[in-house]
Scaffold this motif. Structure first.
Motif, PDB file in Angstrom:
ATOM      1  N   GLY A 326      44.517  18.059  51.751  1.00  0.00           N
ATOM      2  CA  GLY A 326      42.928  18.827  51.870  1.00  0.00           C
ATOM      3  C   GLY A 326      41.958  18.042  52.754  1.00  0.00           C
ATOM      4  N   PRO A 327      41.221  19.116  52.655  1.00  0.00           N
ATOM      5  CA  PRO A 327      40.211  19.669  50.946  1.00  0.00           C
ATOM      6  C   PRO A 327      41.347  20.737  51.424  1.00  0.00           C
ATOM      7  CG  PRO A 327      38.963  19.076  53.007  1.00  0.00           C
ATOM      8  CD  PRO A 327      39.746  18.578  53.536  1.00  0.00           C
ATOM      9  N   VAL A 328      41.609  21.218  50.550  1.00  0.00           N
ATOM     10  CA  VAL A 328      42.549  23.040  50.257  1.00  0.00           C
ATOM     11  C   VAL A 328      40.523  23.705  49.574  1.00  0.00           C
ATOM     12  CG1 VAL A 328      43.781  24.254  48.800  1.00  0.00           C
ATOM     13  CG2 VAL A 328      44.725  22.246  50.009  1.00  0.00           C
ATOM     14  N   VAL A 329      40.649  25.045  50.030  1.00  0.00           N
ATOM     15  CA  VAL A 329      38.846  25.904  49.973  1.00  0.00           C
ATOM     16  C   VAL A 329      39.805  26.878  49.390  1.00  0.00           C
ATOM     17  CG1 VAL A 329      37.175  26.010  49.332  1.00  0.00           C
ATOM     18  CG2 VAL A 329      38.055  23.932  50.805  1.00  0.00           C
ATOM     19  N   GLN A 330      39.464  27.145  47.823  1.00  0.00           N
ATOM     20  CA  GLN A 330      39.914  29.202  47.244  1.00  0.00           C
ATOM     21  C   GLN A 330      38.574  28.852  46.861  1.00  0.00           C
ATOM     22  OE1 GLN A 330      42.991  28.547  45.212  1.00  0.00           O
ATOM     23  NE2 GLN A 330      44.384  27.748  46.292  1.00  0.00           N
ATOM     24  N   GLY A 331      39.074  30.881  47.133  1.00  0.00           N
ATOM     25  CA  GLY A 331      37.745  31.353  46.394  1.00  0.00           C
ATOM     26  C   GLY A 331      38.519  32.413  45.698  1.00  0.00           C
ATOM     27  N   VAL A 332      37.387  32.895  44.338  1.00  0.00           N
ATOM     28  CA  VAL A 332      38.737  33.107  43.186  1.00  0.00           C
ATOM     29  C   VAL A 332      37.009  34.427  43.006  1.00  0.00           C
ATOM     30  CG1 VAL A 332      39.411  34.060  40.975  1.00  0.00           C
ATOM     31  CG2 VAL A 332      40.306  32.477  42.146  1.00  0.00           C
ATOM     32  N   THR A 333      37.605  36.206  42.345  1.00  0.00           N
ATOM     33  CA  THR A 333      36.363  36.701  42.055  1.00  0.00           C
ATOM     34  C   THR A 333      36.465  38.123  41.443  1.00  0.00           C
ATOM     35  OG1 THR A 333      34.730  36.277  44.242  1.00  0.00           O
ATOM     36  CG2 THR A 333      34.543  38.185  43.183  1.00  0.00           C
ATOM     37  N   TYR A 334      35.962  38.086  40.135  1.00  0.00           N
ATOM     38  CA  TYR A 334      36.304  39.129  39.102  1.00  0.00           C
ATOM     39  C   TYR A 334      34.565  39.999  39.416  1.00  0.00           C
ATOM     40  CZ  TYR A 334      40.293  36.190  38.115  1.00  0.00           C
ATOM     41  OH  TYR A 334      41.561  35.095  38.593  1.00  0.00           O
ATOM     42  N   ARG A 335      35.112  41.333  38.355  1.00  0.00           N
ATOM     43  CA  ARG A 335      34.494  41.785  38.579  1.00  0.00           C
ATOM     44  C   ARG A 335      34.238  42.216  37.455  1.00  0.00           C
ATOM     45  NH1 ARG A 335      29.572  41.496  42.514  1.00  0.00           N
ATOM     46  NH2 ARG A 335      31.155  41.339  44.459  1.00  0.00           N
ATOM     47  N   LEU A 336      33.172  42.481  36.772  1.00  0.00           N
ATOM     48  CA  LEU A 336      32.692  43.242  35.127  1.00  0.00           C
ATOM     49  C   LEU A 336      32.033  44.630  34.892  1.00  0.00           C
ATOM     50  CD1 LEU A 336      31.516  39.644  33.790  1.00  0.00           C
ATOM     51  CD2 LEU A 336      33.975  40.274  34.186  1.00  0.00           C
ATOM     52  N   PRO A 337      32.286  45.393  34.214  1.00  0.00           N
ATOM     53  CA  PRO A 337      33.334  44.610  33.520  1.00  0.00           C
ATOM     54  C   PRO A 337      34.880  45.436  33.656  1.00  0.00           C
ATOM     55  CG  PRO A 337      32.982  47.142  32.875  1.00  0.00           C
ATOM     56  CD  PRO A 337      32.049  47.122  34.217  1.00  0.00           C
ATOM     57  N   ASP A 338      35.078  45.326  34.726  1.00  0.00           N
ATOM     58  CA  ASP A 338      36.388  45.881  35.231  1.00  0.00           C
ATOM     59  C   ASP A 338      37.397  44.994  34.904  1.00  0.00           C
ATOM     60  OD1 ASP A 338      35.237  48.614  35.861  1.00  0.00           O
ATOM     61  OD2 ASP A 338      35.158  47.507  38.148  1.00  0.00           O
ATOM     62  N   ASP A 339      37.414  43.530  35.600  1.00  0.00           N
ATOM     63  CA  ASP A 339      38.319  42.181  34.648  1.00  0.00           C
ATOM     64  C   ASP A 339      37.862  41.402  33.663  1.00  0.00           C
ATOM     65  OD1 ASP A 339      39.831  42.585  37.639  1.00  0.00           O
ATOM     66  OD2 ASP A 339      38.072  41.375  38.704  1.00  0.00           O
ATOM     67  N   ALA A 340      36.679  42.499  32.374  1.00  0.00           N
ATOM     68  CA  ALA A 340      36.512  42.085  30.821  1.00  0.00           C
ATOM     69  C   ALA A 340      38.034  40.851  30.502  1.00  0.00           C
ATOM     70  CB  ALA A 340      35.993  42.838  30.413  1.00  0.00           C
ATOM     71  N   ALA A 341      38.716  41.715  30.409  1.00  0.00           N
ATOM     72  CA  ALA A 341      40.456  41.233  30.389  1.00  0.00           C
ATOM     73  C   ALA A 341      41.224  39.675  30.240  1.00  0.00           C
ATOM     74  CB  ALA A 341      41.293  42.541  30.792  1.00  0.00           C
ATOM     75  N   ARG A 342      39.981  39.932  31.514  1.00  0.00           N
ATOM     76  CA  ARG A 342      40.227  38.260  32.115  1.00  0.00           C
ATOM     77  C   ARG A 342      40.132  37.407  31.531  1.00  0.00           C
ATOM     78  NH1 ARG A 342      44.063  38.298  37.169  1.00  0.00           N
ATOM     79  NH2 ARG A 342      43.876  40.676  37.334  1.00  0.00           N
ATOM     80  N   MET A 343      38.557  37.506  30.620  1.00  0.00           N
ATOM     81  CA  MET A 343      37.108  36.697  30.568  1.00  0.00           C
ATOM     82  C   MET A 343      37.970  35.581  28.828  1.00  0.00           C
ATOM     83  SD  MET A 343      35.381  36.589  32.809  1.00  0.00           S
ATOM     84  CE  MET A 343      36.772  37.039  34.274  1.00  0.00           C
ATOM     85  N   TRP A 344      38.688  34.704  29.175  1.00  0.00           N
ATOM     86  CA  TRP A 344      39.113  34.196  27.608  1.00  0.00           C
ATOM     87  C   TRP A 344      39.234  32.430  27.908  1.00  0.00           C
ATOM     88  CZ3 TRP A 344      42.879  30.756  26.021  1.00  0.00           C
ATOM     89  CH2 TRP A 344      43.647  31.072  24.952  1.00  0.00           C
ATOM     90  N   GLY A 345      38.885  32.022  26.731  1.00  0.00           N
ATOM     91  CA  GLY A 345      38.764  30.650  26.888  1.00  0.00           C
ATOM     92  C   GLY A 345      37.538  30.234  26.244  1.00  0.00           C
ATOM     93  N   MET A 346      37.324  29.218  26.351  1.00  0.00           N
ATOM     94  CA  MET A 346      35.507  28.660  26.465  1.00  0.00           C
ATOM     95  C   MET A 346      34.763  29.785  26.973  1.00  0.00           C
ATOM     96  SD  MET A 346      34.285  25.128  25.424  1.00  0.00           S
ATOM     97  CE  MET A 346      35.671  23.696  26.080  1.00  0.00           C
ATOM     98  N   VAL A 347      33.385  29.255  26.189  1.00  0.00           N
ATOM     99  CA  VAL A 347      32.362  29.913  26.595  1.00  0.00           C
ATOM    100  C   VAL A 347      30.921  29.418  26.983  1.00  0.00           C
ATOM    101  CG1 VAL A 347      30.444  32.081  25.866  1.00  0.00           C
ATOM    102  CG2 VAL A 347      33.304  32.003  25.925  1.00  0.00           C
TER     103      VAL A 347
END
Length: 381
Positions: A326-347
């Motif tokens: 490294g360093p290894v650097v990444q980016g992840v982007t989701y849009r709502l509500p389109d990607d709402a099904a991915r939203m899971w787990g600890m809130v």
């Protein structure tokens, strides 16, 4: 055994260099957690009129009223030889994560991981948290100042099928922020009159890194019934934790009121009463009682902490997982509500808290996973 700058300080706890911790358990970790939000910006009367005037003059207030939350984590995993970091920004229509990882090396005082770093300006009081600009569309330079003394929480200890899987301690603190956040091309000024949050520092043992063969641990019920609610009011904070097992037995609890001058008041056993959205385990409101004291809780903006950040959902990026030199650097982007099904787990939600005519804001963190006496399994996984 390799020396580091820490070895010049009289702080050793074991006959090792400071690079090495006292246990060889692979799951030892040492990490920062911060959140920054504007949940307290529930403006009324003159303040709303002022903001309307400023908006007409070109100042951007579209992230008012608890509609933005930033969560940042930086961790070291000495027995895995890894350090990593993440930042997650949440607005009504955006869930964006920037994350980075590198080999830890000998110098544990070096908190830099690619574009991330944490600077301790004044221990237990003031810290600076930085994410330098990159192609991933999120950066910030923020300074934290505590509004109560950093407070040590109860030790978290869980043994499953003869193995210690949690053995950690944590300090918690409420505070305010100053600096700036940049999302894409949008600059947001962060001032302590409007921006607040909570932070914690925890260290010890909990599952991290690459998955291990489960062995006898497959017998565990997989329950994680959890509430963590540090609340900030004008002149004090309430720190609350509830964790129960699949039978409803208490694993961990805390209920302390901490005043700005350092006084601590034990509030008694916390009782947690969430109300779930029909057919789900998404909390829409809750009540926490401490004896005769009753706090009503309203989540304002849910942030699905585990999505993209390394807390366990992605098989290729977990806290402490080796990603290379490294360093290894990444980016992840989701849009709502389109990607709402991915939203899971600890809130981790921006929370509004009320009791005895007082209104405060803070973190409302919850998860209801697996069997528990409060539901029969019909309301979700």
């Amino acid at each position: 055994m390799t020396l580091s700058p820490l070895d010049d300080y009289p702080i050793h706890q074991a006959p090792q260099v400071m690079r090495h911790v006292a246990t060889s358990d692979r799951n030892f970790y040492d990490r920062y957690y911060f959140n920054c939000h504007n949940g307290a910006q529930e403006l009324a009367g003159r303040e709303r009129a002022r903001d309307a005037n400023e908006q007409r003059s070109g100042r951007d207030h579209k992230h008012a009223d608890g509609r933005l939350m930033l969560i940042v984590g930086v961790g070291q995993y000495p027995n895995l030889g890894v350090t990593d970091a993440f930042a997650c920004i949440r607005t009504p229509d955006l869930h964006r994560v920037v994350r980075a990882s590198r080999e830890l090396g000998a110098d544990r005082m070096d908190t830099g991981i690619g574009p991330f770093r944490v600077e301790v300006i004044e221990g237990l009081k003031r810290l600076r948290v930085i994410l330098e600009p990159s192609e991933h569309g999120l950066s910030f330079d923020l300074t934290w100042e505590g509004t109560i003394p950093a407070t040590l929480e109860p030790r978290h200890f869980i043994r499953w099928q003869e193995r210690v899987v949690f053995d950690s301690v944590r300090l918690a603190q409420t505070g305010r922020w100053s600096g700036n956040i940049r999302i894409g091309t949008e600059d947001i000024q962060v001032t302590p009159d409007r921006w607040q949050g909570t932070r914690d520092r925890s260290w010890g043992i909990r599952p991290v890194g690459e998955p291990e063969p489960p062995g006898i641990q497959v017998k565990n019920p997989g329950t994680f019934y959890w509430l963590y609610a540090p609340m900030q009011f004008d002149d004090h904070a309430i720190l609350c934790i509830v964790q129960e097992d699949e039978q409803g037995r208490r694993v961990l609890e805390e209920a302390t009121r901490v005043w700005a001058d350092g006084r601590e008041e034990y509030l008694g056993r916390p009782e947690y009463h969430p109300v779930y959205a029909p057919g789900t385990r998404d909390v829409v409101e809750a009540t926490i009682t401490f004896g005769k004291l009753e706090v009503t809780c309203t989540p304002l903006l849910p942030v699905h902490l585990m999505v993209g950040t390394g807390y366990g959902l992605e098989p290729d990026w977990k806290h402490g997982m080796y990603q290379g030199v490294g360093p290894v650097v990444q980016g992840v982007t989701y849009r709502l509500p389109d990607d709402a099904a991915r939203m899971w787990g600890m809130v981790d939600a921006v929370g509004r808290f009320e009791y005895d005519g007082r209104v405060g804001h803070g973190l409302f963190e919850y998860w209801a996973l697996g069997p528990h006496p409060s539901f029969d399994g019909a309301t979700g996984p």
